[in-house]
Design an enzyme around this catalytic site. Structure first.
Site, PDB file in Angstrom:
ATOM      1  N   GLN A  40      27.610  67.684  28.982  1.00 28.45           N
ATOM      2  CA  GLN A  40      28.745  68.051  28.155  1.00 28.45           C
ATOM      3  C   GLN A  40      30.048  67.580  28.795  1.00 28.45           C
ATOM      4  O   GLN A  40      30.159  67.461  30.012  1.00 28.45           O
ATOM      5  CB  GLN A  40      28.781  69.564  27.937  1.00 28.45           C
ATOM      6  CG  GLN A  40      27.655  70.058  27.057  1.00 28.45           C
ATOM      7  CD  GLN A  40      27.647  71.576  26.949  1.00 28.45           C
ATOM      8  OE1 GLN A  40      27.926  72.275  27.916  1.00 28.45           O
ATOM      9  NE2 GLN A  40      27.314  72.074  25.781  1.00 28.45           N
ATOM     10  N   VAL A  48      31.446  73.864  31.477  1.00 23.78           N
ATOM     11  CA  VAL A  48      30.497  73.349  30.501  1.00 23.78           C
ATOM     12  C   VAL A  48      29.107  73.736  30.980  1.00 23.78           C
ATOM     13  O   VAL A  48      28.826  73.755  32.178  1.00 23.78           O
ATOM     14  CB  VAL A  48      30.622  71.819  30.298  1.00 23.78           C
ATOM     15  CG1 VAL A  48      31.898  71.479  29.536  1.00 23.78           C
ATOM     16  CG2 VAL A  48      30.579  71.070  31.602  1.00 23.78           C
ATOM     17  N   SER A  49      28.237  74.076  30.020  1.00 20.74           N
ATOM     18  CA  SER A  49      26.925  74.626  30.359  1.00 20.74           C
ATOM     19  C   SER A  49      25.943  73.594  30.881  1.00 20.74           C
ATOM     20  O   SER A  49      25.046  73.920  31.646  1.00 20.74           O
ATOM     21  CB  SER A  49      26.326  75.333  29.145  1.00 20.74           C
ATOM     22  OG  SER A  49      27.175  76.386  28.752  1.00 20.74           O
ATOM     23  N   THR A  50      26.086  72.351  30.446  1.00 24.29           N
ATOM     24  CA  THR A  50      25.182  71.316  30.923  1.00 24.29           C
ATOM     25  C   THR A  50      25.988  70.170  31.512  1.00 24.29           C
ATOM     26  O   THR A  50      27.152  69.966  31.148  1.00 24.29           O
ATOM     27  CB  THR A  50      24.283  70.752  29.790  1.00 24.29           C
ATOM     28  OG1 THR A  50      25.108  70.051  28.854  1.00 24.29           O
ATOM     29  CG2 THR A  50      23.514  71.863  29.086  1.00 24.29           C
TER      30      THR A  50
END
Length: 188
Positions: A14, A9-11
């Site tokens: 998330q 997940v990018s952040t």
């Protein structure tokens, strides 16, 4: 043969649960997950651990191709390395598998299209931001506090109040008070 999953997940905010559920349903015995790791970022410690964990005969499985990397070259480099080590790759959403020559060819094509899609979205976003800027609109959230708040903050400051006291009265953070006072000084 073991199915090993990788999720990203990018952040940090998330939730990778959707990916985990899909990977477990596909038979993944273990899932490595990077949190807050952009696909463009080469520093993905859990991917490195996952790649180190894999053995010949295993299948690295991801929920979606873009979880493995953000550009075609990166994805293909990882898949080529896996192939040389006798490890297969599978992407669930796209239904891709490197088990066989046709699967590897399709993977190359899908990775190229995924990168094309990201590039087109980026170009459109940049064009939209340029048009908005030309029309006098800036990106980002609108300021929460206006000139009235700044005037009140200046008034309280002139009376000798501290930033924390002003913040409490105006129901805002100390940082916002400092920002309002700094903007006032900068505009003078």
């Amino acid at each position: 043969m073991a199915i090993i999953g990788y999720a990203r997940v990018s952040t940090a905010e998330q939730d990778p649960q959707l990916q985990h559920d899909a990977l477990e349903a596909a038979g993944a015995l273990r899932v490595f997950t990077d949190h807050g790791a952009s696909g463009a970022n080469t520093e993905r410690p859990q991917l490195a651990a996952c790649l180190d964990h894999l053995r010949a005969g295993d299948v690295l499985t991801v929920w979606k191709l873009d979880r493995l990397g953000r550009n075609t070259a990166d994805v293909l480099r990882v898949v080529d390395d896996l192939h040389e080590r006798g490890i297969d790759f599978r992407s669930l959403t796209e239904g891709l598998s490197t088990e066989g020559a046709m699967g590897r060819a399709m993977l190359t094509i899908m990775a190229a299209f995924a990168q094309l899609e990201r590039d087109v979205i980026r170009e459109r976003t940049m064009a939209g931001l340029a048009v908005a800027a030309a029309n006098g609109r800036l990106g980002g959230r609108r300021p929460k506090f206006d000139a009235t708040h700044a005037a009140k903050a200046r008034e309280y400051r002139a009376k000798g109040m501290s930033a924390p006291e002003i913040a409490k009265l105006l129901e805002m953070s100390r940082a916002s008070v400092y920002r309002l006072l700094a903007d006032t000084v900068a505009r003078s």
